[in-house]
Design a protein around this motif. Sequence first.
Motif, PDB file in Angstrom:
ATOM      1  N   GLY A  37       0.820  -1.202   0.000  1.00 50.02           N
ATOM      2  CA  GLY A  37       0.000   0.000   0.000  1.00 50.02           C
ATOM      3  C   GLY A  37       0.853   1.251   0.000  1.00 50.02           C
ATOM      4  N   ALA A  38       1.977   1.210   0.715  1.00 54.48           N
ATOM      5  CA  ALA A  38       2.844   2.384   0.821  1.00 54.48           C
ATOM      6  C   ALA A  38       3.443   2.768  -0.526  1.00 54.48           C
ATOM      7  N   VAL A  39       3.945   1.776  -1.294  1.00 52.69           N
ATOM      8  CA  VAL A  39       4.544   2.112  -2.590  1.00 52.69           C
ATOM      9  C   VAL A  39       3.472   2.613  -3.562  1.00 52.69           C
ATOM     10  N   SER A  40       2.241   2.126  -3.404  1.00 54.50           N
ATOM     11  CA  SER A  40       1.146   2.605  -4.262  1.00 54.50           C
ATOM     12  C   SER A  40       0.773   4.039  -3.906  1.00 54.50           C
ATOM     13  N   TYR A  41       0.658   4.320  -2.615  1.00 57.06           N
ATOM     14  CA  TYR A  41       0.359   5.680  -2.168  1.00 57.06           C
ATOM     15  C   TYR A  41       1.482   6.637  -2.551  1.00 57.06           C
ATOM     16  N   ALA A  42       2.722   6.128  -2.554  1.00 60.65           N
ATOM     17  CA  ALA A  42       3.851   6.977  -2.925  1.00 60.65           C
ATOM     18  C   ALA A  42       3.711   7.461  -4.361  1.00 60.65           C
ATOM     19  N   TYR A 184      -0.456  -1.312  12.031  1.00 60.55           N
ATOM     20  CA  TYR A 184       0.385  -0.748  10.970  1.00 60.55           C
ATOM     21  C   TYR A 184      -0.174   0.562  10.415  1.00 60.55           C
ATOM     22  N   SER A 185      -1.384   0.931  10.812  1.00 60.94           N
ATOM     23  CA  SER A 185      -1.984   2.143  10.242  1.00 60.94           C
ATOM     24  C   SER A 185      -1.095   3.344  10.534  1.00 60.94           C
ATOM     25  N   GLY A 186      -1.007   4.218   9.564  1.00 60.32           N
ATOM     26  CA  GLY A 186      -0.083   5.348   9.628  1.00 60.32           C
ATOM     27  C   GLY A 186       0.977   5.265   8.550  1.00 60.32           C
ATOM     28  N   TRP A 187       1.030   4.110   7.839  1.00 55.68           N
ATOM     29  CA  TRP A 187       2.013   3.975   6.759  1.00 55.68           C
ATOM     30  C   TRP A 187       1.778   4.985   5.648  1.00 55.68           C
ATOM     31  N   ASN A 188       0.575   5.517   5.548  1.00 52.68           N
ATOM     32  CA  ASN A 188       0.256   6.472   4.481  1.00 52.68           C
ATOM     33  C   ASN A 188       0.193   7.910   4.977  1.00 52.68           C
ATOM     34  N   ALA A 189       0.650   8.157   6.209  1.00 52.81           N
ATOM     35  CA  ALA A 189       0.408   9.462   6.842  1.00 52.81           C
ATOM     36  C   ALA A 189       1.027  10.627   6.080  1.00 52.81           C
ATOM     37  N   SER A 190       2.213  10.428   5.497  1.00 52.94           N
ATOM     38  CA  SER A 190       2.878  11.560   4.849  1.00 52.94           C
ATOM     39  C   SER A 190       2.123  12.048   3.619  1.00 52.94           C
ATOM     40  N   THR A 191       1.245  11.212   3.046  1.00 49.70           N
ATOM     41  CA  THR A 191       0.481  11.653   1.874  1.00 49.70           C
ATOM     42  C   THR A 191      -0.584  12.680   2.243  1.00 49.70           C
ATOM     43  N   TYR A 192      -0.902  12.799   3.532  1.00 52.25           N
ATOM     44  CA  TYR A 192      -1.881  13.797   3.957  1.00 52.25           C
ATOM     45  C   TYR A 192      -1.296  15.205   3.923  1.00 52.25           C
ATOM     46  N   ILE A 193       0.031  15.307   3.941  1.00 53.26           N
ATOM     47  CA  ILE A 193       0.670  16.625   3.942  1.00 53.26           C
ATOM     48  C   ILE A 193       1.621  16.765   2.761  1.00 53.26           C
ATOM     49  N   VAL A 194       1.337  16.038   1.666  1.00 56.97           N
ATOM     50  CA  VAL A 194       2.256  16.033   0.527  1.00 56.97           C
ATOM     51  C   VAL A 194       2.448  17.422  -0.055  1.00 56.97           C
ATOM     52  N   VAL A 208       7.322   6.625   3.337  1.00 56.82           N
ATOM     53  CA  VAL A 208       6.374   5.527   3.515  1.00 56.82           C
ATOM     54  C   VAL A 208       7.051   4.169   3.374  1.00 56.82           C
ATOM     55  N   GLY A 209       8.005   4.056   2.468  1.00 58.56           N
ATOM     56  CA  GLY A 209       8.665   2.776   2.243  1.00 58.56           C
ATOM     57  C   GLY A 209       9.592   2.383   3.382  1.00 58.56           C
ATOM     58  N   LEU A 210      10.554   3.266   3.709  1.00 61.00           N
ATOM     59  CA  LEU A 210      11.497   2.955   4.768  1.00 61.00           C
ATOM     60  C   LEU A 210      10.810   2.914   6.130  1.00 61.00           C
ATOM     61  N   GLY A 211       9.844   3.795   6.329  1.00 60.69           N
ATOM     62  CA  GLY A 211       9.109   3.787   7.595  1.00 60.69           C
ATOM     63  C   GLY A 211       8.387   2.468   7.825  1.00 60.69           C
ATOM     64  N   THR A 212       7.744   1.955   6.783  1.00 65.11           N
ATOM     65  CA  THR A 212       7.015   0.692   6.912  1.00 65.11           C
ATOM     66  C   THR A 212       7.964  -0.467   7.170  1.00 65.11           C
ATOM     67  N   LEU A 213       9.102  -0.513   6.476  1.00 66.14           N
ATOM     68  CA  LEU A 213      10.078  -1.581   6.686  1.00 66.14           C
ATOM     69  C   LEU A 213      10.631  -1.557   8.112  1.00 66.14           C
ATOM     70  N   LEU A 214      10.923  -0.354   8.619  1.00 68.44           N
ATOM     71  CA  LEU A 214      11.442  -0.225   9.972  1.00 68.44           C
ATOM     72  C   LEU A 214      10.433  -0.735  10.996  1.00 68.44           C
ATOM     73  N   VAL A 215       9.185  -0.297  10.861  1.00 73.14           N
ATOM     74  CA  VAL A 215       8.159  -0.698  11.820  1.00 73.14           C
ATOM     75  C   VAL A 215       7.884  -2.195  11.720  1.00 73.14           C
ATOM     76  N   VAL A 366       2.014  -5.930  -9.482  1.00 74.09           N
ATOM     77  CA  VAL A 366       1.911  -6.974  -8.462  1.00 74.09           C
ATOM     78  C   VAL A 366       1.658  -6.379  -7.085  1.00 74.09           C
ATOM     79  N   THR A 367       2.400  -5.315  -6.724  1.00 75.56           N
ATOM     80  CA  THR A 367       2.256  -4.761  -5.373  1.00 75.56           C
ATOM     81  C   THR A 367       0.854  -4.215  -5.092  1.00 75.56           C
ATOM     82  N   PRO A 368       0.249  -3.403  -5.974  1.00 75.69           N
ATOM     83  CA  PRO A 368      -1.118  -2.976  -5.671  1.00 75.69           C
ATOM     84  C   PRO A 368      -2.110  -4.131  -5.659  1.00 75.69           C
ATOM     85  N   LEU A 369      -1.894  -5.139  -6.514  1.00 70.79           N
ATOM     86  CA  LEU A 369      -2.809  -6.281  -6.543  1.00 70.79           C
ATOM     87  C   LEU A 369      -2.712  -7.098  -5.252  1.00 70.79           C
ATOM     88  N   ILE A 370      -1.508  -7.217  -4.696  1.00 72.92           N
ATOM     89  CA  ILE A 370      -1.365  -7.912  -3.407  1.00 72.92           C
ATOM     90  C   ILE A 370      -2.151  -7.175  -2.328  1.00 72.92           C
TER      91      ILE A 370
END
Length: 422
Positions: A37-42, A184-194, A208-215, A366-370
């Motif tokens: 979801g994060a890479v799609s939102y990115a 895990y919610s919050g992975w898309n937070a930065s898109t609210y202030i893009v 979103v990508g590195l943040g999700t991997l870290l968490v 593949v990623t959005p379909l997953i």
Amino acid sequence: MVGTGIFTSLGFQVGDLSTGFSIMVLWFIGGICALCGAVSYAELGAALPRSGGEYNFLSVTYHPAVGFLAGWVSATVGFAAPVAIAAMPFGTYLANIWPGTNPLVLSILIVWLSTLFLLRDVKVGSAFQDASTILKIVLILVIIAAGFCLKATQPISFLPAKGDAALIASTPFAISLYYVMYAYSGWNASTYIVGEVRNPGRTIPLSVGLGTLLVMGLYLGVNAVFLRSTPIPEMIGKQQVALVAGKYLFGAAGAKVMAIFICIGLVSTVSSMMWIGPRVTMAMGEDLLALRWLARKSARGIPVTAILTQFVIVNVLLLTATFEKVINYVQFALTLSSALAVAGVIVLRWRQPDLPRPYRAWGYPVTPLIFLAISAWMLWHMLADNSTRGPSLLGLATIALGLIVYYLSPKNPAPPGVETSQ
């Protein structure tokens, strides 16, 4: 991302998923879903660089009404429910530190105090928010380190065993995934202030990508430690699972100190959501004439009506619903909104192939379909299972109410330069 879920949800999973492997797979799948979801939102955030998250994405991709519904969910329960979900374990943890107190009273008290401070325009500073976030991450790292230094551990294996495949394909696994996805919610937070981010084509994908991997790494580690240190029967159904595990990791006194740190982190969640949520509600009141009353401000510029509206919703949730029901209620609506946004990546690729895309989703399609497949699986089970059907239908009713409000209300003109699909 690091908030209520990691300190509360494991107790609602181990009752039906009793093996270490199935629990680890549960949190791994949740992390993979969040990452997809994060890479799609990115991609959406870089291509449509305007603040608002789903409100902006869905308005442009589908129709302003669909975007409004996403905003409606955020304004009504998207922030109020997380406040309630953070206030509930705050009361539970504090009651364990302070015996004889009522957890519900403590939960309501922290919401009332936060609201009073906000109405007086005493905002919790960014320094406190940053410090509490760092504190939570340090606490998790300490828990992981302590857990892997334990000499006396529980007889649990994290390797696959007979019966694990059936557990992973079961309804309880899908239901447990709701709690994991909330954690895990919050992975898309930065898109609210893009719109306020410099170089969003680079910054949003990294955040979103590195943040999700870290968490994801932190969550897998801390859950492994909880399972390794604490007997499963003692965690089943316990909201304060971190306190239960803390006794085995640090002793009774150490567990209470850990609970105090968790409470501080939960206070930061309550205060930040009580501050941000009314601003979203106020913005919707500025855009929709029927909700103009929500945009009213005091002489000092405080959105008093919006704050009090969210305050009332939070108190109703605290007084009428359990922790599990609130999560099921809000998670259905939020999952549906994020699924529509991720599907929008595919829609925009087909409808607007020439749209400038500073970042393209890694692994597309593949990623959005997953993400869509896992989300659809969760939504189906939420409606099919008796324990989650009621709260999920209530979430759908909330969305339907938003649609009625949208079509009955006169609209303000769209901001200059904002184009939407009709």
